[in-house]
Design a protein around this motif. Sequence first.
Motif, mmCIF file in Angstrom:
data_model
loop_
_atom_site.group_PDB
_atom_site.id
_atom_site.type_symbol
_atom_site.label_atom_id
_atom_site.label_comp_id
_atom_site.label_asym_id
_atom_site.label_seq_id
_atom_site.Cartn_x
_atom_site.Cartn_y
_atom_site.Cartn_z
ATOM 1 N N MET A 127 2.901 3.934 9.373
ATOM 2 C CA MET A 127 2.490 4.765 8.250
ATOM 3 C C MET A 127 2.152 6.182 8.681
ATOM 4 O O MET A 127 2.693 7.164 8.153
ATOM 5 N N HIS A 128 1.265 6.310 9.650
ATOM 6 C CA HIS A 128 0.780 7.630 10.043
ATOM 7 C C HIS A 128 1.825 8.432 10.810
ATOM 8 O O HIS A 128 2.182 9.555 10.427
ATOM 9 N N VAL A 129 2.341 7.860 11.900
ATOM 10 C CA VAL A 129 3.205 8.640 12.791
ATOM 11 C C VAL A 129 4.541 8.960 12.136
ATOM 12 O O VAL A 129 5.048 10.078 12.250
ATOM 13 N N SER A 130 5.135 7.996 11.432
ATOM 14 C CA SER A 130 6.434 8.262 10.815
ATOM 15 C C SER A 130 6.327 9.337 9.741
ATOM 16 O O SER A 130 7.193 10.220 9.649
ATOM 17 N N ILE A 146 -0.353 13.608 3.497
ATOM 18 C CA ILE A 146 -0.478 12.147 3.524
ATOM 19 C C ILE A 146 -0.645 11.658 4.959
ATOM 20 O O ILE A 146 -1.454 10.766 5.239
ATOM 21 N N GLY A 147 0.115 12.238 5.882
ATOM 22 C CA GLY A 147 0.016 11.830 7.283
ATOM 23 C C GLY A 147 -1.350 12.098 7.875
ATOM 24 O O GLY A 147 -1.886 11.273 8.628
ATOM 25 N N ILE A 148 -1.938 13.247 7.548
ATOM 26 C CA ILE A 148 -3.276 13.578 8.066
ATOM 27 C C ILE A 148 -4.315 12.616 7.491
ATOM 28 O O ILE A 148 -5.203 12.131 8.216
ATOM 29 N N ILE A 149 -4.220 12.320 6.204
ATOM 30 C CA ILE A 149 -5.171 11.385 5.589
ATOM 31 C C ILE A 149 -5.028 9.994 6.211
ATOM 32 O O ILE A 149 -6.035 9.329 6.544
ATOM 33 N N GLY A 194 7.853 18.975 2.736
ATOM 34 C CA GLY A 194 7.163 18.639 3.978
ATOM 35 C C GLY A 194 5.654 18.709 3.871
ATOM 36 O O GLY A 194 4.956 17.923 4.532
ATOM 37 N N PHE A 195 5.138 19.600 3.037
ATOM 38 C CA PHE A 195 3.682 19.770 2.957
ATOM 39 C C PHE A 195 2.967 18.532 2.415
ATOM 40 O O PHE A 195 1.953 18.107 2.993
ATOM 41 N N PRO A 196 3.428 17.906 1.320
ATOM 42 C CA PRO A 196 2.760 16.666 0.883
ATOM 43 C C PRO A 196 2.848 15.560 1.925
ATOM 44 O O PRO A 196 1.890 14.782 2.082
ATOM 45 N N LEU A 197 3.971 15.476 2.641
ATOM 46 C CA LEU A 197 4.084 14.476 3.704
ATOM 47 C C LEU A 197 3.055 14.742 4.801
ATOM 48 O O LEU A 197 2.441 13.810 5.331
#
Length: 345
Positions: free
Chosen positions: A138-141, A263-266, A257-260
Amino acid sequence: MNLVLLQNWLDNASFAILFVTMLIYWIGAAFPRLSYLPALGTTGMAIANLCIATLLGARWLEAGYFPISNLYESLFFLTWGITAVHLIAENNTRSRLVGVVTTPVAMGITAFAALTLPNDMQSSAPLVPALKSNWLMMHVSVMMLSYAALMVGSLLAIAFLIVTRGQIILQGSSIGTGGYRNNGYVLHKAGEVTPIEKVSLDNNVAAFQSNGSSTAVIEAVSTVQTPNPVNAEPLSPQRLSLAETLDNISYRVIGLGFPLLTIGIIAGAVWANEAWGSYWSWDPKETWALITWLVFAAYLHARITRGWQGRRPAILAATGFIVVWVCYLGVNLLGKGLHSYGWFF
């Protein structure tokens, strides 16, 4: 089937295909009359994308976990993301210039992963305890896909600056309508002399408006006063049209890319709380992820709220390209942190 041998063959094949594809795009840009080259370039990128996806799939089968736990795997996943976003952007712009700027980066990443990294960093290994979590995928991808999209968007912004030679400042809506150029160009009906009205702005920039028409061409106006006079030849209508297309698609790709990234940071914060007992530790990777988020948040704020287009947001996006690389790779070269395992230190 020997999956290790298949991976070795696929990573070298990916590099070779991307290298040939880069040459095709560059030759196509130098000789635009060769109309068959863009199709060859797109085919090459699609084949490279398929090769990398197969490599990652073989890696997944061999190791038994999602292949994004070390530098070799993440580099190829990043390249796969760049090639995928490239194909989407090229399909929307119909411009061979997209491949001119994205293929060298994709080829360089592949070369670094396949030809430079030592064998022990290329081989799969058991996951360290902190990575044995469902949050890995979830996070890294999501973070890697956000990096890929932000890199492609930034590269298109850099291409905009190159195409326009830094002469154009667009202002208006972020989707390319209702704006004006203050570089000395005006739209008017083809073959017709159109009255031009000079409008005084706060920054004393001359803006020119013409009466509406369904068919328009772009011509240079020699008397335009710009804030930064440039002694350069007027840009052709084709180059101006390409510049506006690059500006628009760069905004859209960065907007993906910004929403991704968010989401990745959260997701990373939640995973960090589970693994280390804290949502945020001001680790170097976390700090630079926040800096990356702020840079592109400023870019989108300028586009959406301030109505910026053209040179100024393109410069901000170009800066973001460097920041993404520092966040992704630089912090692992400069010092140790909680995210350093499996990389260089």
